[in-house]
Design a protein around this motif. Sequence first.
Motif: not given
Lengths: 164, 420
Positions: A65-68, A90, B124, B139, B383
């Motif tokens: 995931s892109s989760r920060e 990412i 994503s 991002v 996923r």
Amino acid sequence: MHLEGSAWKFGDNIDTDVIIPARYLNTSDPAELAKHCMEGADPAFAGKVQPGDIIIGGNNFGCGSSREHAPLAIKGAGVSCVIARTFARIFYRNAFNIGLPILECPAAVEGIRTGDRVAVDAAAGKIKNLSTGAEFEAKPIPPFMREIIAAGGLIEHVKRKVAK
Amino acid sequence: MGMTITEKILARAAGRDRVAPGELISARVDAVLGNDITAPLAIREFEKIGVERVFDKDRVYLVPDHFTPNKDIKSAEQAKEMREFARRQGLTYYFEVGRMGIEHCLLPEQGLVGPGDVIIGADSHTCTYGALGAFATGVGSTDLAAAMALGETWFKVPESVKFVYEGELPEWVGGKDLILYTIGDIGVEGALYQAMEFTGPAIANLSMDGRFTMANMAIEAGAKNGIIAPDIRTLEYVQGRTIRPFELFASDPDAVYARTITYDVSKIEPQVAFPHSPDNTRPVTEAGRVEIDQVVIGSCTNGRMEDLRLAARVLERRRVHAGVRLIVIPGTQEIYRQAMEEGLLAIFIQAGAAVSTPTCGPCLGGHMGVLARGERAVATTNRNFVGRMGHPESEVYLTNPAVAAASAVLGRIAHPGEVV
């Protein structure tokens, strides 16, 4: 920037669901997220990790995931640095953006075991295993990323840009 | 020396004639996207920057799709933060529950992304829009915040890997199988930091829905973006739909690739990705006897019309196995409505399925289908990491919608040919 702590070693492809499962993403408070950091790989991690400790990953650390929230959970848990063979792209970007030092260094990943004391000079990319005396050189951080770090993260970097 | 489609789009967005892999560039973005998990964090970072307004109220898209309709008080607070920001900023494209969809199904459908665009999203699977010939990549929230303020962001120009799909697709084999097969071949880090360019006759014959599925999962191979050069089929899809003019790009014949990989799709069977990695794939006929508790058909990977039609074809006049819960989630309200008009929803409900409003819920173990310890699910999602759909000791098997539907009927992983 001198960082020092005990190493916690994980395998390849440590993904963002392992770092911070999505069921906890109804908050973005780093202290809350930290309570569940790495829960998918080691449920006891959050209770054992000490401020300054260093995570060692294999290939493709932070994939998914892109989760920060993933680097935030790691930073919130007090981890000072992540060293891996490679990072997912990412995650790599997010870590710099929020000011979590990360280094790519295959040799260090080979030469550090869980429990070893590790010292890192993040700016110079120098890693030392204090338990064995072995020293490693990480891949240099690209100049642009160093600019972001020097500014104190991406938001500070952008603030300066907007102010101009 | 020629350029790839990815390099051409990035060069234009950077205001340059050409760019080369490895270069760091600053590029304007055509649109930015956030959801109810990633936007709240981005909004807080945005407010630290000290600008009053987003760069363009028509180009910041916010979609509450992960924990909505809200599953608990905390997620309601997050959705509210996003909703209030959208109102305060006067955003044109905020999609409320009841009018929304899973972001990566919704944006193409609403014409909010188009060929030649540069799009970043704090999710994503933003790479989905590469199916339209756009450069689209995921991002984090801080990058989203900066782009909301500036209308630009920085990129490292990726190297491209060319995937050529030759031959004709066998029955029951589609975009999901091609991408699972590819990820199984190259691995979850097989395209790390790279662009995956999908080409060849089998791609030319692939539906737009199948192409979205392929581009969607480029991130599962570590790629920065997945991309398919626009063709007649793309034009048919975008014309009359896109809200902005678009530009078509294609790779030059002498473009440079890190490598080229060719597959004969006529030899590819429906694929199953076994736990706990999307690259742990094998043909469905080699799955063995895997009994299951739940099936989920939906998500940004396979919640589109073609997916629902395929599932309905398998489920028509059949019943979901007594030991299985089948959850069907149309990707958008528009897909929901169309599925209703085509009679697909009746087929699902008569088969014994639960049909849900659009949500990402079960895909990430958020809500609407979380697994208990030891449970197994077949899912058309993207996923199958440890704990992805719930308990860390549960398991997720990724398949196409026809395999998922057949598995729901037989209570074990099954080839659609066993049912139809």
